[in-house]
Design a protein around this motif. Structure first.
Motif, PDB file in Angstrom:
ATOM      1  N   GLU A  67       5.189   8.275   7.985  1.00 36.94           N
ATOM      2  CA  GLU A  67       5.906   7.495   6.975  1.00 36.94           C
ATOM      3  C   GLU A  67       6.832   6.474   7.634  1.00 36.94           C
ATOM      4  O   GLU A  67       6.913   5.319   7.201  1.00 36.94           O
ATOM      5  CB  GLU A  67       6.718   8.448   6.085  1.00 36.94           C
ATOM      6  N   LYS A  71       6.701   2.281   7.591  1.00 32.88           N
ATOM      7  CA  LYS A  71       7.885   1.487   7.251  1.00 32.88           C
ATOM      8  C   LYS A  71       8.149   0.435   8.320  1.00 32.88           C
ATOM      9  O   LYS A  71       8.446  -0.725   8.011  1.00 32.88           O
ATOM     10  CB  LYS A  71       9.095   2.406   7.093  1.00 32.88           C
ATOM     11  N   LEU A  76       2.415   0.270   3.298  1.00 30.76           N
ATOM     12  CA  LEU A  76       2.727   1.256   2.267  1.00 30.76           C
ATOM     13  C   LEU A  76       2.489   2.658   2.821  1.00 30.76           C
ATOM     14  O   LEU A  76       1.500   2.906   3.513  1.00 30.76           O
ATOM     15  CB  LEU A  76       1.864   1.035   1.023  1.00 30.76           C
ATOM     16  N   SER A  77       3.384   3.584   2.499  1.00 29.05           N
ATOM     17  CA  SER A  77       3.235   4.959   2.963  1.00 29.05           C
ATOM     18  C   SER A  77       2.321   5.736   2.008  1.00 29.05           C
ATOM     19  O   SER A  77       1.995   5.267   0.911  1.00 29.05           O
ATOM     20  CB  SER A  77       4.598   5.646   3.028  1.00 29.05           C
ATOM     21  N   LYS A  79       3.032   8.239   0.252  1.00 31.44           N
ATOM     22  CA  LYS A  79       3.748   8.539  -0.999  1.00 31.44           C
ATOM     23  C   LYS A  79       3.686   7.347  -1.948  1.00 31.44           C
ATOM     24  O   LYS A  79       3.458   7.505  -3.154  1.00 31.44           O
ATOM     25  CB  LYS A  79       5.208   8.882  -0.696  1.00 31.44           C
ATOM     26  N   GLU A  80       3.898   6.156  -1.409  1.00 28.67           N
ATOM     27  CA  GLU A  80       3.875   4.952  -2.243  1.00 28.67           C
ATOM     28  C   GLU A  80       2.484   4.701  -2.817  1.00 28.67           C
ATOM     29  O   GLU A  80       2.343   4.272  -3.971  1.00 28.67           O
ATOM     30  CB  GLU A  80       4.336   3.746  -1.421  1.00 28.67           C
ATOM     31  N   ASN A  83       1.897   7.085  -5.597  1.00 33.41           N
ATOM     32  CA  ASN A  83       2.698   6.686  -6.762  1.00 33.41           C
ATOM     33  C   ASN A  83       2.042   5.548  -7.535  1.00 33.41           C
ATOM     34  O   ASN A  83       2.114   5.498  -8.770  1.00 33.41           O
ATOM     35  CB  ASN A  83       4.102   6.264  -6.313  1.00 33.41           C
ATOM     36  N   ILE A  84       1.392   4.617  -6.806  1.00 33.45           N
ATOM     37  CA  ILE A  84       0.697   3.508  -7.459  1.00 33.45           C
ATOM     38  C   ILE A  84      -0.442   4.045  -8.327  1.00 33.45           C
ATOM     39  O   ILE A  84      -0.591   3.658  -9.490  1.00 33.45           O
ATOM     40  CB  ILE A  84       0.147   2.516  -6.415  1.00 33.45           C
ATOM     41  N   LYS A 124      -1.567  -2.932  -1.584  1.00 31.55           N
ATOM     42  CA  LYS A 124      -0.491  -3.855  -1.958  1.00 31.55           C
ATOM     43  C   LYS A 124      -0.931  -4.752  -3.114  1.00 31.55           C
ATOM     44  O   LYS A 124      -0.136  -5.070  -3.996  1.00 31.55           O
ATOM     45  CB  LYS A 124      -0.080  -4.699  -0.750  1.00 31.55           C
ATOM     46  N   SER A 127      -0.568  -2.823  -6.226  1.00 30.89           N
ATOM     47  CA  SER A 127       0.780  -2.367  -6.590  1.00 30.89           C
ATOM     48  C   SER A 127       1.376  -3.164  -7.744  1.00 30.89           C
ATOM     49  O   SER A 127       2.253  -2.676  -8.453  1.00 30.89           O
ATOM     50  CB  SER A 127       1.706  -2.440  -5.380  1.00 30.89           C
TER      51      SER A 127
END
Length: 230
Positions: A67, A71, A76-77, A79-80, A83-84, A124, A127
């Motif tokens: 992660e 960053k 994007l990790s 988790k991200e 989430n998307i 991305k 997103s």
């Protein structure tokens, strides 16, 4: 979920239940092309001193490393990315179909695997609801079942509307601040113009006084010369 600082657990080295303490150690690690410092957590046996990966989550440290790597690389990790997908209320399989990646690849990425640069660009692009709808769903949505696609389109309309409302509020706030700055600037310009006007009038007045003084001196001098003023 983190365990308490001190707890009892079975130690493989001592072969019995022992008292453990959760410790935090900053370590230098290398992930692909980057070397950096990251904080790792270990469960330490107070009897033998052995360090174990956190018992409740053996993957905690390496996932933290991945992660932090993402960053630092501007990616994007895991988790991200998850989430998307969940934001659009899609299953892994349907999300993978839309992105033209395999279900297995998406599954590994959501479990912590670092995505490739190509996949990162796709995620991305996805997103943003508007971009996802126009660049992906409209061209590949036919791969989904009709009820799934209908639900997704409705979800995207809601998200886009909410996004525009959020943008409108942001723009309104920006406009308000801009107007405040413009008003403040106008006051400052008026003040400068007024000050310059006063200075100009004062200079003109001083110049006129000098002319009057000069005229008076000449008149006095002339009168003296002709003997009309003693």
């Amino acid at each position: 979920m983190m365990k308490k600082e001190t707890f009892k657990f079975y130690c493989d080295e001592c072969c019995k239940d022992s008292l453990f303490t959760r410790v935090k150690i900053d370590e230098e690690i290398t992930v692909k092309d980057l070397t950096f410092i990251n904080s790792h957590y270990y469960d330490k046996c107070e009897e033998c001193g052995e360090l174990f990966e956190p018992f409740e989550d053996y993957d905690m440290n390496y996932l933290s490393d991945y992660e932090l790597y993402c960053k630092k690389k501007g990616m994007l990790s895991y988790k991200e990315i998850k989430n998307i997908r969940e934001l659009y209320e899609l299953s892994q399989r349907d999300f993978a179909k839309l992105l033209a990646v395999s279900h297995a690849t998406l599954s590994r990425i959501e479990k912590g695997e670092i995505p490739s640069e190509q996949h990162d660009v796709l995620f991305k692009l996805s997103s943003d609801p508007y971009s996802f709808l126009n660049n992906i769903v409209k061209t590949r949505g036919s791969l989904l079942k009709s009820d799934v696609l209908e639900k997704l389109n409705l979800r995207l309309k809601i998200l886009i509307s909410a996004s525009y409302e959020e943008h409108r509020k942001e723009f309104d706030e920006f406009s308000r601040k801009l107007n405040d700055k413009a008003y403040d600037l106008m006051i400052r310009l008026n003040k400068i113009e007024y000050t310059q006007s006063l200075q100009l009038n004062e200079k003109k007045s001083q110049d006129n006084d000098k002319e009057d003084d000069k005229l008076k001196w000449n008149q006095t001098s002339f009168l003296k010369k002709v003997g009309l003023f003693q």
